[in-house]
Design a protein around this motif. Structure first.
Motif, PDB file in Angstrom:
ATOM      1  N   PRO A  14       0.793  -1.234   0.000  1.00 19.95           N
ATOM      2  CA  PRO A  14       0.000   0.000   0.000  1.00 19.95           C
ATOM      3  C   PRO A  14       0.827   1.287   0.000  1.00 19.95           C
ATOM      4  O   PRO A  14       0.362   2.320  -0.490  1.00 19.95           O
ATOM      5  CB  PRO A  14      -0.833  -0.117   1.281  1.00 19.95           C
ATOM      6  N   ASN A  15       2.050   1.250   0.505  1.00 25.87           N
ATOM      7  CA  ASN A  15       2.910   2.436   0.542  1.00 25.87           C
ATOM      8  C   ASN A  15       4.143   2.305  -0.350  1.00 25.87           C
ATOM      9  O   ASN A  15       5.058   3.119  -0.254  1.00 25.87           O
ATOM     10  CB  ASN A  15       3.353   2.710   1.981  1.00 25.87           C
ATOM     11  N   PHE A  16       4.170   1.289  -1.200  1.00 26.83           N
ATOM     12  CA  PHE A  16       5.324   1.063  -2.070  1.00 26.83           C
ATOM     13  C   PHE A  16       5.420   2.196  -3.088  1.00 26.83           C
ATOM     14  O   PHE A  16       4.437   2.546  -3.737  1.00 26.83           O
ATOM     15  CB  PHE A  16       5.181  -0.280  -2.789  1.00 26.83           C
ATOM     16  N   ASP A  17       6.611   2.768  -3.237  1.00 14.77           N
ATOM     17  CA  ASP A  17       6.829   3.903  -4.133  1.00 14.77           C
ATOM     18  C   ASP A  17       7.352   3.418  -5.481  1.00 14.77           C
ATOM     19  O   ASP A  17       8.544   3.141  -5.634  1.00 14.77           O
ATOM     20  CB  ASP A  17       7.815   4.869  -3.489  1.00 14.77           C
ATOM     21  N   LEU A  18       6.460   3.306  -6.462  1.00 10.33           N
ATOM     22  CA  LEU A  18       6.871   2.880  -7.803  1.00 10.33           C
ATOM     23  C   LEU A  18       7.876   3.842  -8.421  1.00 10.33           C
ATOM     24  O   LEU A  18       8.758   3.433  -9.160  1.00 10.33           O
ATOM     25  CB  LEU A  18       5.651   2.755  -8.721  1.00 10.33           C
ATOM     26  N   GLY A  19       7.766   5.123  -8.106  1.00 10.09           N
ATOM     27  CA  GLY A  19       8.687   6.122  -8.652  1.00 10.09           C
ATOM     28  C   GLY A  19      10.119   5.931  -8.192  1.00 10.09           C
ATOM     29  O   GLY A  19      11.056   6.347  -8.859  1.00 10.09           O
ATOM     30  N   ALA A  20      10.303   5.274  -7.072  1.00  7.84           N
ATOM     31  CA  ALA A  20      11.642   5.078  -6.517  1.00  7.84           C
ATOM     32  C   ALA A  20      12.420   3.969  -7.219  1.00  7.84           C
ATOM     33  O   ALA A  20      13.619   3.837  -7.001  1.00  7.84           O
ATOM     34  CB  ALA A  20      11.554   4.774  -5.025  1.00  7.84           C
ATOM     35  N   ILE A  21      11.755   3.173  -8.061  1.00  9.80           N
ATOM     36  CA  ILE A  21      12.460   2.062  -8.704  1.00  9.80           C
ATOM     37  C   ILE A  21      12.667   2.276 -10.199  1.00  9.80           C
ATOM     38  O   ILE A  21      13.087   1.379 -10.907  1.00  9.80           O
ATOM     39  CB  ILE A  21      11.777   0.703  -8.440  1.00  9.80           C
ATOM     40  N   ASN A  22      12.358   3.453 -10.698  1.00  7.37           N
ATOM     41  CA  ASN A  22      12.673   3.824 -12.076  1.00  7.37           C
ATOM     42  C   ASN A  22      12.058   2.882 -13.109  1.00  7.37           C
ATOM     43  O   ASN A  22      12.759   2.282 -13.921  1.00  7.37           O
ATOM     44  CB  ASN A  22      14.196   3.906 -12.257  1.00  7.37           C
ATOM     45  N   VAL A  23      10.741   2.723 -13.053  1.00  3.36           N
ATOM     46  CA  VAL A  23      10.024   1.991 -14.095  1.00  3.36           C
ATOM     47  C   VAL A  23       9.218   3.001 -14.901  1.00  3.36           C
ATOM     48  O   VAL A  23       8.706   3.971 -14.356  1.00  3.36           O
ATOM     49  CB  VAL A  23       9.112   0.887 -13.510  1.00  3.36           C
ATOM     50  N   THR A  24       9.135   2.783 -16.200  1.00  2.00           N
ATOM     51  CA  THR A  24       8.421   3.731 -17.069  1.00  2.00           C
ATOM     52  C   THR A  24       7.139   3.153 -17.650  1.00  2.00           C
ATOM     53  O   THR A  24       6.308   3.896 -18.155  1.00  2.00           O
ATOM     54  CB  THR A  24       9.324   4.181 -18.233  1.00  2.00           C
ATOM     55  N   GLN A  25       6.982   1.832 -17.579  1.00  2.00           N
ATOM     56  CA  GLN A  25       5.822   1.179 -18.193  1.00  2.00           C
ATOM     57  C   GLN A  25       4.790   0.706 -17.163  1.00  2.00           C
ATOM     58  O   GLN A  25       3.829   0.032 -17.509  1.00  2.00           O
ATOM     59  CB  GLN A  25       6.275  -0.012 -19.037  1.00  2.00           C
ATOM     60  N   ILE A  26       5.030   1.052 -15.903  1.00  2.00           N
ATOM     61  CA  ILE A  26       4.101   0.729 -14.821  1.00  2.00           C
ATOM     62  C   ILE A  26       3.901   2.007 -14.020  1.00  2.00           C
ATOM     63  O   ILE A  26       4.869   2.694 -13.692  1.00  2.00           O
ATOM     64  CB  ILE A  26       4.672  -0.348 -13.872  1.00  2.00           C
ATOM     65  N   ARG A  27       2.656   2.315 -13.733  1.00  2.00           N
ATOM     66  CA  ARG A  27       2.389   3.485 -12.889  1.00  2.00           C
ATOM     67  C   ARG A  27       1.239   3.192 -11.947  1.00  2.00           C
ATOM     68  O   ARG A  27       0.468   2.256 -12.156  1.00  2.00           O
ATOM     69  CB  ARG A  27       2.093   4.717 -13.740  1.00  2.00           C
ATOM     70  N   ARG A  28       1.191   3.999 -10.931  1.00  2.00           N
ATOM     71  CA  ARG A  28       0.130   3.867  -9.932  1.00  2.00           C
ATOM     72  C   ARG A  28      -1.196   4.277 -10.556  1.00  2.00           C
ATOM     73  O   ARG A  28      -1.266   5.206 -11.350  1.00  2.00           O
ATOM     74  CB  ARG A  28       0.470   4.776  -8.759  1.00  2.00           C
ATOM     75  N   ARG A  29      -2.242   3.560 -10.182  1.00  2.00           N
ATOM     76  CA  ARG A  29      -3.597   3.872 -10.640  1.00  2.00           C
ATOM     77  C   ARG A  29      -4.501   3.875  -9.417  1.00  2.00           C
ATOM     78  O   ARG A  29      -4.864   2.828  -8.901  1.00  2.00           O
ATOM     79  CB  ARG A  29      -4.075   2.818 -11.627  1.00  2.00           C
ATOM     80  N   GLY A  30      -4.820   5.042  -8.917  1.00  3.33           N
ATOM     81  CA  GLY A  30      -5.648   5.120  -7.717  1.00  3.33           C
ATOM     82  C   GLY A  30      -4.884   4.648  -6.492  1.00  3.33           C
ATOM     83  O   GLY A  30      -3.685   4.890  -6.350  1.00  3.33           O
ATOM     84  N   THR A  31      -5.549   3.926  -5.636  1.00  6.06           N
ATOM     85  CA  THR A  31      -4.971   3.452  -4.386  1.00  6.06           C
ATOM     86  C   THR A  31      -4.349   2.083  -4.567  1.00  6.06           C
ATOM     87  O   THR A  31      -4.973   1.180  -5.120  1.00  6.06           O
ATOM     88  CB  THR A  31      -6.071   3.365  -3.302  1.00  6.06           C
ATOM     89  N   GLN A  32      -3.129   1.948  -4.106  1.00  7.20           N
ATOM     90  CA  GLN A  32      -2.481   0.633  -4.104  1.00  7.20           C
ATOM     91  C   GLN A  32      -3.030  -0.123  -2.904  1.00  7.20           C
ATOM     92  O   GLN A  32      -2.877   0.307  -1.764  1.00  7.20           O
ATOM     93  CB  GLN A  32      -0.963   0.783  -4.010  1.00  7.20           C
ATOM     94  N   LYS A  33      -3.693  -1.251  -3.182  1.00  9.98           N
ATOM     95  CA  LYS A  33      -4.271  -2.035  -2.094  1.00  9.98           C
ATOM     96  C   LYS A  33      -4.030  -3.510  -2.333  1.00  9.98           C
ATOM     97  O   LYS A  33      -3.628  -3.924  -3.415  1.00  9.98           O
ATOM     98  CB  LYS A  33      -5.758  -1.739  -1.929  1.00  9.98           C
ATOM     99  N   VAL A  34      -4.287  -4.287  -1.311  1.00  7.74           N
ATOM    100  CA  VAL A  34      -4.075  -5.734  -1.345  1.00  7.74           C
ATOM    101  C   VAL A  34      -5.412  -6.431  -1.156  1.00  7.74           C
ATOM    102  O   VAL A  34      -6.178  -6.072  -0.265  1.00  7.74           O
ATOM    103  CB  VAL A  34      -3.092  -6.169  -0.230  1.00  7.74           C
TER     104      VAL A  34
END
Length: 140
Positions: A14-34
């Motif tokens: 839920p708090n994982f920062d996708l921006g911190a791992i330098n990916v360009t083809q995956i982005r957050r969409r709304g709330t990250q939940k499990v």
């Protein structure tokens, strides 16, 4: 197999920062939940992402079933594209602690699917980003 448990993923995602791992083809969409599997298999779904495919952003999630060892860890997962022509499950392994290698699978070893997705239908850069993200989740 992963050095992390599914419980660890459930609290981390839920708090994982996708921006911190330098990916360009995956982005957050709304709330990250499990979410958990309704079938009782113990699989978890990491929701709240989109993936870039052929110029479009498609809703997706990652799924991880528990391994057979009973320790709560996982040795494979899949990307699920949730809509469009590429709607399917694309499987990968995370079962090599020595190299932290994530590899494409043609199907799940633990939860086989009748018609799994074929990685060659997806952009190479998307696989690279899935590989990076899965390695981060499994090994770091």
């Amino acid at each position: 197999m992963s050095i992390h448990t599914l419980t660890h993923l459930s609290t981390r995602w839920p708090n994982f920062d996708l921006g911190a791992i330098n990916v360009t083809q995956i982005r957050r969409r709304g709330t990250q939940k499990v979410s958990s599997s309704r079938g009782g298999a113990g699989m978890i779904f990491l929701e709240g992402i989109e993936v870039a495919v052929n110029g479009a952003w498609l809703a997706a999630h990652l799924s991880f079933p528990p391994d057979g060892g009973g320790t709560g860890t996982f040795s494979e997962g899949h990307l699920k594209i949730e809509s469009g022509d590429l709607l399917n499950q694309y499987f990968f392994s995370c079962d090599d602690n020595d190299t932290w290698e994530v590899e494409k699978l043609t199907n799940s070893k633990s939860v086989p699917t009748k018609k799994p997705g074929k990685w060659e239908r997806l952009p190479t850069q998307l696989w690279s980003d899935i590989e990076t993200l899965a390695a981060m989740l499994a090994y770091l």
